[in-house]
Design an enzyme around this catalytic site. Structure first.
Site, PDB file in Angstrom:
ATOM      1  N   LYS A 164       5.386 -10.494  -8.709  1.00  0.00           N
ATOM      2  CA  LYS A 164       4.888  -9.420  -9.809  1.00  0.00           C
ATOM      3  C   LYS A 164       6.195  -8.832 -10.203  1.00  0.00           C
ATOM      4  CE  LYS A 164       0.636  -7.165  -8.747  1.00  0.00           C
ATOM      5  NZ  LYS A 164      -0.079  -6.110  -8.190  1.00  0.00           N
ATOM      6  N   ARG A 196     -11.074   5.057  -3.501  1.00  0.00           N
ATOM      7  CA  ARG A 196     -11.193   5.882  -4.512  1.00  0.00           C
ATOM      8  C   ARG A 196     -12.744   6.124  -4.779  1.00  0.00           C
ATOM      9  NH1 ARG A 196      -6.743   3.524  -8.143  1.00  0.00           N
ATOM     10  NH2 ARG A 196      -8.015   1.723  -7.101  1.00  0.00           N
ATOM     11  N   SER A 241      -1.961   3.739 -10.427  1.00  0.00           N
ATOM     12  CA  SER A 241      -0.540   3.460 -11.026  1.00  0.00           C
ATOM     13  C   SER A 241      -0.790   2.794 -12.441  1.00  0.00           C
ATOM     14  CB  SER A 241       0.146   2.764  -9.984  1.00  0.00           C
ATOM     15  OG  SER A 241       0.211   3.482  -8.876  1.00  0.00           O
TER      16      SER A 241
HETATM   17  O1  PNS Z   1      -0.858  -1.433  -4.170  1.00  0.00           O
HETATM   18  P1  PNS Z   1      -2.038  -2.412  -3.620  1.00  0.00           P
HETATM   19  O2  PNS Z   1      -2.154  -3.618  -4.988  1.00  0.00           O
HETATM   20  O3  PNS Z   1      -3.468  -1.813  -3.601  1.00  0.00           O
HETATM   21  O4  PNS Z   1      -1.613  -3.005  -2.239  1.00  0.00           O
HETATM   22  C1  PNS Z   1      -2.111  -4.394  -1.858  1.00  0.00           C
HETATM   23  C2  PNS Z   1      -1.428  -4.840  -0.475  1.00  0.00           C
HETATM   24  C3  PNS Z   1       0.016  -4.625  -0.610  1.00  0.00           C
HETATM   25  C4  PNS Z   1      -1.739  -3.841   0.608  1.00  0.00           C
HETATM   26  C5  PNS Z   1      -1.785  -6.331  -0.225  1.00  0.00           C
HETATM   27  O5  PNS Z   1      -1.582  -7.023  -1.320  1.00  0.00           O
HETATM   28  C6  PNS Z   1      -1.122  -6.821   0.915  1.00  0.00           C
HETATM   29  O6  PNS Z   1      -1.164  -6.503   2.077  1.00  0.00           O
HETATM   30  N1  PNS Z   1      -0.166  -7.806   0.451  1.00  0.00           N
HETATM   31  C7  PNS Z   1       0.668  -8.421   1.602  1.00  0.00           C
HETATM   32  C8  PNS Z   1       0.346  -9.758   1.798  1.00  0.00           C
HETATM   33  C9  PNS Z   1      -0.778  -9.863   2.899  1.00  0.00           C
HETATM   34  O7  PNS Z   1      -0.801  -9.517   3.945  1.00  0.00           O
HETATM   35  N2  PNS Z   1      -1.900 -10.558   2.252  1.00  0.00           N
HETATM   36  C10 PNS Z   1      -3.266 -10.644   2.986  1.00  0.00           C
HETATM   37  C11 PNS Z   1      -4.127  -9.597   2.739  1.00  0.00           C
HETATM   38  S1  PNS Z   1      -5.661  -9.800   3.831  1.00  0.00           S
END
Ligand code: PNS
Length: 165
Positions: free
Chosen positions: A44, A93, A131
């Protein structure tokens, strides 16, 4: 004596909003230690670099002694386990957040049944806040005052100015 409970509050925080801060503020009264963990996602292209997001988060949570800021890569549950955290904390939310959060919570439970996901609801005033909306509104000249900490507003101003050149 009960074991101290640590929670990981993960996210992109690009940038942190008052909704995130509301959740952090509520959670720090419940958990002994809250680690705000910024995902380093190389796929990203964030507006703010990881270092910028860490700096902003450190500044806006400086007054809270049981809140730490960190980064993580890879699976969230592995990171949580490495920090000996028992809880993954997520803010919800609106109903629209539910499906994605439900999937993530169940997948994370499958991966690490010993780590529990806890959901918190931010103040009503922030229930529509994200955000990405903040970035869009600010970039198009709208006011985000009251929706993000002033340090974020200043950083957005500088960032947009540097992008526009
Ligand atoms: O800011 P966000 O997009 O709401 O956060 C999402 C986040 C970081 C919590 C999620 O993308 C994440 O946990 N990513 C790490 C990779 C991972 O563990 N993926 C499996 C999730 S089930």
């Amino acid at each position: 004596m009960a074991k101290p409970v640590s929670a990981i509050y993960p996210g992109s925080f690009d940038p942190v909003t008052n909704g995130h801060l509301d959740v952090i503020g509520r959670s720090r009264g419940i958990f002994d230690r809250v680690i705000v963990a910024v995902l380093v996602n190389l796929d990203k292209e964030p507006l703010f670099s990881t270092d910028e997001r860490l700096e902003i988060l450190s500044e806006v949570t400086r007054q809270w002694d049981n809140v730490e800021i960190d980064t993580f890569e890879g699976l969230l549950v592995n990171y949580a386990a490495s920090k000996k955290a028992q809880v993954i904390l997520r803010g919800i939310r609106a109903v629209t957040d539910f499906e994605y959060e439900f999937q993530m919570a169940l997948m994370n439970r499958r991966l690490r049944p010993d780590i529990e996901t806890v959901f918190m609801i931010p103040a009503e005033a922030y229930s529509y806040l994200s955000s990405s909306l903040v970035k869009e509104v600010f970039t198009l000249g709208g006011s985000v005052s009251g929706l993000v900490p002033s340090v974020v507003e200043d950083s957005l101003r500088k960032k947009i100015r540097s992008i526009k050149g």
